[in-house]
Design a protein around this motif. Structure first.
Motif, mmCIF file in Angstrom:
data_model
loop_
_atom_site.group_PDB
_atom_site.id
_atom_site.type_symbol
_atom_site.label_atom_id
_atom_site.label_comp_id
_atom_site.label_asym_id
_atom_site.label_seq_id
_atom_site.Cartn_x
_atom_site.Cartn_y
_atom_site.Cartn_z
ATOM 1 N N ILE A 16 0.988 -1.307 0.082
ATOM 2 C CA ILE A 16 0.090 0.115 -0.155
ATOM 3 C C ILE A 16 0.972 1.232 0.055
ATOM 4 O O ILE A 16 1.695 1.386 0.838
ATOM 5 C CB ILE A 16 -1.015 0.081 1.095
ATOM 6 N N ASP A 17 0.497 2.234 -0.825
ATOM 7 C CA ASP A 17 1.247 3.560 -0.827
ATOM 8 C C ASP A 17 0.473 4.256 0.072
ATOM 9 O O ASP A 17 -0.663 4.927 0.058
ATOM 10 C CB ASP A 17 0.969 3.941 -2.150
ATOM 11 N N ARG A 18 0.851 4.278 1.603
ATOM 12 C CA ARG A 18 0.390 5.028 2.509
ATOM 13 C C ARG A 18 0.010 6.560 2.085
ATOM 14 O O ARG A 18 -0.784 7.417 2.761
ATOM 15 C CB ARG A 18 0.987 4.765 3.815
ATOM 16 N N LYS A 42 -2.342 4.179 12.197
ATOM 17 C CA LYS A 42 -2.949 3.163 12.916
ATOM 18 C C LYS A 42 -4.013 2.511 12.527
ATOM 19 O O LYS A 42 -4.104 1.025 12.715
ATOM 20 C CB LYS A 42 -3.393 3.845 14.400
ATOM 21 N N GLN A 43 -4.974 2.953 11.665
ATOM 22 C CA GLN A 43 -6.070 2.200 11.246
ATOM 23 C C GLN A 43 -5.637 1.188 10.151
ATOM 24 O O GLN A 43 -6.098 0.062 10.048
ATOM 25 C CB GLN A 43 -6.968 3.207 10.591
ATOM 26 N N ILE A 44 -4.463 1.600 9.451
ATOM 27 C CA ILE A 44 -4.152 0.571 8.259
ATOM 28 C C ILE A 44 -3.327 -0.505 9.212
ATOM 29 O O ILE A 44 -3.702 -1.589 8.644
ATOM 30 C CB ILE A 44 -3.308 1.306 7.488
ATOM 31 N N ASP A 45 -2.478 -0.348 9.995
ATOM 32 C CA ASP A 45 -1.679 -1.241 10.830
ATOM 33 C C ASP A 45 -2.696 -2.134 11.629
ATOM 34 O O ASP A 45 -2.279 -3.388 11.812
ATOM 35 C CB ASP A 45 -0.667 -0.631 11.714
ATOM 36 N N GLY A 46 -3.912 -1.574 12.108
ATOM 37 C CA GLY A 46 -4.523 -2.273 12.686
ATOM 38 C C GLY A 46 -5.812 -3.109 12.016
ATOM 39 O O GLY A 46 -6.621 -3.866 12.548
ATOM 40 N N ALA A 47 -5.822 -2.922 10.683
ATOM 41 C CA ALA A 47 -6.944 -3.580 9.953
ATOM 42 C C ALA A 47 -6.764 -4.945 9.839
ATOM 43 O O ALA A 47 -5.547 -5.602 10.180
ATOM 44 C CB ALA A 47 -6.744 -3.046 8.567
ATOM 45 N N TRP A 48 -7.994 -5.516 9.851
ATOM 46 C CA TRP A 48 -7.839 -7.088 9.829
ATOM 47 C C TRP A 48 -7.621 -7.465 8.158
ATOM 48 O O TRP A 48 -6.931 -8.314 8.049
ATOM 49 C CB TRP A 48 -9.441 -7.593 10.061
ATOM 50 N N ARG A 49 -7.990 -6.514 7.578
ATOM 51 C CA ARG A 49 -7.740 -6.810 5.951
ATOM 52 C C ARG A 49 -7.588 -5.607 5.105
ATOM 53 O O ARG A 49 -8.468 -4.543 5.445
ATOM 54 C CB ARG A 49 -8.621 -7.767 5.379
ATOM 55 N N ALA A 67 -10.895 -3.248 6.234
ATOM 56 C CA ALA A 67 -11.815 -3.988 7.248
ATOM 57 C C ALA A 67 -11.232 -4.259 8.491
ATOM 58 O O ALA A 67 -10.182 -4.595 8.628
ATOM 59 C CB ALA A 67 -12.375 -5.287 6.415
ATOM 60 N N ILE A 68 -12.277 -4.189 9.589
ATOM 61 C CA ILE A 68 -11.761 -4.678 10.981
ATOM 62 C C ILE A 68 -12.789 -5.727 11.002
ATOM 63 O O ILE A 68 -13.833 -6.015 10.556
ATOM 64 C CB ILE A 68 -11.853 -3.598 11.929
#
Length: 145
Positions: A16-18, A42-49, A67-68
């Motif tokens: 992913i290009d953050r 944080k949201q990208i790092d903590g995502a389930w997918r 997705a979480i």
């Protein structure tokens, strides 16, 4: 990974290009403009997918969804977008299909919040909640589109 015309969809979070995701969410997404860069990280790092759409010619990130989930029965779809420069090619449909129907959560109950694109999500079975659903709204004021 999935190929769709001259685009590729991939759920590899390392790809992913953050910067591209941050740029869109912080300037274009009515639902996310209040977030800080660190929040998005944080949201990208903590995502389930996470799933991103890439232009195969340039490698540019032109779409994204995250997705979480509990990983067993429930998932929440968030931050779905397609860059305006490539809209109208069916990429939004393909992005949601790849996230919801082609991944490990294809049998889950899915939820999302949206003020637009209802017809897109209806294609995948999203509908108003049943009588067993309740929600406690967040403390942040809603940002109008």
């Amino acid at each position: 990974m999935s190929v769709f015309g001259s685009f590729e969809l991939d759920d590899d979070p390392r790809r992913i290009d953050r910067d591209a995701v941050w740029r869109f969410l912080s300037t274009e997404a009515y639902w996310a403009r209040w977030r800080q860069r660190d929040d998005v990280e944080k949201q990208i790092d903590g995502a389930w997918r996470v799933v991103a759409v890439y232009d195969t010619a340039s490698g540019a990130t032109v779409g994204f969804a995250r997705a979480i989930s509990d990983g067993v029965s429930l998932a929440y779809l968030a931050d779905v977008y397609i860059d305006p420069s490539v809209r109208g090619k069916g990429l939004g449909v393909e992005l949601v299909r790849f996230m919801v129907d082609e991944g490990p959560g294809h049998i889950f109950r899915w939820a999302l919040h949206t003020r637009d694109a209802h017809s897109l999500y209806k294609r995948f079975g999203f509908a108003p909640p049943d009588s067993g659903y309740m929600e406690r709204p967040g403390a942040r004021p809603a940002i109008e589109p």
